[in-house]
Motif scaffolding. Structure first.
Motif, PDB file in Angstrom:
ATOM      1  N   TRP A  56      43.710  41.439  34.051  1.00 23.38           N
ATOM      2  CA  TRP A  56      43.080  42.749  34.232  1.00 23.38           C
ATOM      3  C   TRP A  56      41.894  42.694  35.178  1.00 23.38           C
ATOM      4  N   ALA A  57      41.244  41.559  35.306  1.00 25.49           N
ATOM      5  CA  ALA A  57      40.141  41.461  36.267  1.00 25.49           C
ATOM      6  C   ALA A  57      40.658  41.707  37.677  1.00 25.49           C
ATOM      7  N   ALA A  58      41.826  41.174  38.002  1.00 21.01           N
ATOM      8  CA  ALA A  58      42.418  41.401  39.317  1.00 21.01           C
ATOM      9  C   ALA A  58      43.008  42.800  39.421  1.00 21.01           C
ATOM     10  N   LYS A  59      43.640  43.280  38.360  1.00 21.80           N
ATOM     11  CA  LYS A  59      44.216  44.634  38.378  1.00 21.80           C
ATOM     12  C   LYS A  59      43.124  45.676  38.555  1.00 21.80           C
ATOM     13  N   GLY A  60      42.057  45.543  37.810  1.00 19.57           N
ATOM     14  CA  GLY A  60      40.945  46.487  37.927  1.00 19.57           C
ATOM     15  C   GLY A  60      40.349  46.480  39.319  1.00 19.57           C
ATOM     16  N   THR A  61      40.198  45.305  39.885  1.00 20.99           N
ATOM     17  CA  THR A  61      39.679  45.168  41.244  1.00 20.99           C
ATOM     18  C   THR A  61      40.567  45.920  42.220  1.00 20.99           C
ATOM     19  N   ALA A  62      41.874  45.691  42.134  1.00 19.64           N
ATOM     20  CA  ALA A  62      42.816  46.354  43.034  1.00 19.64           C
ATOM     21  C   ALA A  62      42.825  47.865  42.810  1.00 19.64           C
ATOM     22  N   LEU A  63      42.787  48.304  41.551  1.00 15.36           N
ATOM     23  CA  LEU A  63      42.809  49.737  41.254  1.00 15.36           C
ATOM     24  C   LEU A  63      41.562  50.451  41.776  1.00 15.36           C
ATOM     25  N   LEU A  64      40.469  49.721  41.905  1.00 11.31           N
ATOM     26  CA  LEU A  64      39.246  50.289  42.471  1.00 11.31           C
ATOM     27  C   LEU A  64      39.308  50.365  43.997  1.00 11.31           C
ATOM     28  N   GLY A  65      40.377  49.828  44.589  1.00 14.51           N
ATOM     29  CA  GLY A  65      40.538  49.884  46.041  1.00 14.51           C
ATOM     30  C   GLY A  65      39.921  48.719  46.784  1.00 14.51           C
ATOM     31  N   VAL A  66      39.501  47.697  46.063  1.00 15.71           N
ATOM     32  CA  VAL A  66      38.915  46.517  46.697  1.00 15.71           C
ATOM     33  C   VAL A  66      40.023  45.752  47.421  1.00 15.71           C
ATOM     34  N   LYS A  67      39.782  45.411  48.680  1.00 12.49           N
ATOM     35  CA  LYS A  67      40.786  44.716  49.495  1.00 12.49           C
ATOM     36  C   LYS A  67      40.509  43.219  49.628  1.00 12.49           C
ATOM     37  N   ALA A  68      39.265  42.805  49.382  1.00 13.45           N
ATOM     38  CA  ALA A  68      38.902  41.388  49.488  1.00 13.45           C
ATOM     39  C   ALA A  68      37.770  41.087  48.519  1.00 13.45           C
ATOM     40  N   MET A  92      47.917  40.819  43.224  1.00 11.68           N
ATOM     41  CA  MET A  92      47.576  42.241  43.276  1.00 11.68           C
ATOM     42  C   MET A  92      47.278  42.703  44.706  1.00 11.68           C
ATOM     43  N   GLY A  93      47.458  41.801  45.682  1.00 11.17           N
ATOM     44  CA  GLY A  93      47.238  42.167  47.083  1.00 11.17           C
ATOM     45  C   GLY A  93      45.788  42.169  47.515  1.00 11.17           C
ATOM     46  N   VAL A  94      44.945  41.432  46.790  1.00 14.80           N
ATOM     47  CA  VAL A  94      43.520  41.326  47.123  1.00 14.80           C
ATOM     48  C   VAL A  94      43.274  39.968  47.765  1.00 14.80           C
ATOM     49  N   LEU A  95      42.589  39.974  48.891  1.00 15.43           N
ATOM     50  CA  LEU A  95      42.329  38.759  49.654  1.00 15.43           C
ATOM     51  C   LEU A  95      41.216  37.933  49.015  1.00 15.43           C
ATOM     52  N   THR A 146      28.528  46.927  54.406  1.00 11.77           N
ATOM     53  CA  THR A 146      29.897  47.245  54.800  1.00 11.77           C
ATOM     54  C   THR A 146      30.467  45.982  55.428  1.00 11.77           C
ATOM     55  N   PHE A 147      31.575  45.494  54.878  1.00 13.22           N
ATOM     56  CA  PHE A 147      32.173  44.240  55.325  1.00 13.22           C
ATOM     57  C   PHE A 147      33.359  44.502  56.234  1.00 13.22           C
ATOM     58  N   SER A 148      33.529  43.631  57.220  1.00 17.52           N
ATOM     59  CA  SER A 148      34.750  43.640  58.028  1.00 17.52           C
ATOM     60  C   SER A 148      35.223  42.203  58.166  1.00 17.52           C
ATOM     61  N   PHE A 149      36.538  42.067  58.389  1.00 19.23           N
ATOM     62  CA  PHE A 149      37.155  40.749  58.417  1.00 19.23           C
ATOM     63  C   PHE A 149      38.037  40.635  59.660  1.00 19.23           C
TER      64      PHE A 149
END
Length: 112
Positions: A2-14, A31-34, A54-57
């Motif tokens: 759920w730590a990863a699911k919650g992160t992804a559901l919040l829209g976090v990409k990395a 979950m598709g999070v970098l 604001t982060f960019s990669f």
């Protein structure tokens, strides 16, 4: 997971961390999070990061060419550094490229 699911559901990409437990790193990829890791000896604090930046990669798109780069360039409001990319296997790269394990499985079912 759920730590990863919650992160992804919040829209976090990395996520950038000092280290990862094996299962959490794997769950983030699923979950598709970098998962990125600060350079050795560096932390958010030593780099002067507050979490409000604001982060960019750059350098992530080579994953689409089948290459797993050792690092990704991170820029955040005037601070730049090379973070270790914690995608450790070609299978994990496939999951990430597809947006996570569920999307990977669904795409392969459609092909099959």
């Amino acid at each position: 997971d759920w730590a990863a699911k919650g992160t992804a559901l919040l829209g976090v990409k990395a996520v950038i961390a000092e280290s990862y437990e094996r299962i959490h790193r794997s769950n983030l990829i699923g979950m598709g999070v970098l998962p990125l890791q600060f350079p050795a000896g560096e932390t958010a604090q030593t780099l002067g990061l507050t979490g409000e930046e604001t982060f960019s990669f750059t350098g992530v798109t080579v994953l689409n060419d089948g290459v797993i780069p050792p690092t990704v360039r991170v820029s955040a409001d005037g601070v730049s550094f090379d973070a270790a990319l914690r995608i450790d296997t070609p299978g994990e790269a496939n999951y990430y490229r597809n947006g996570g394990i569920m999307q990977y499985v669904l795409r392969n079912l459609r092909r099959g």
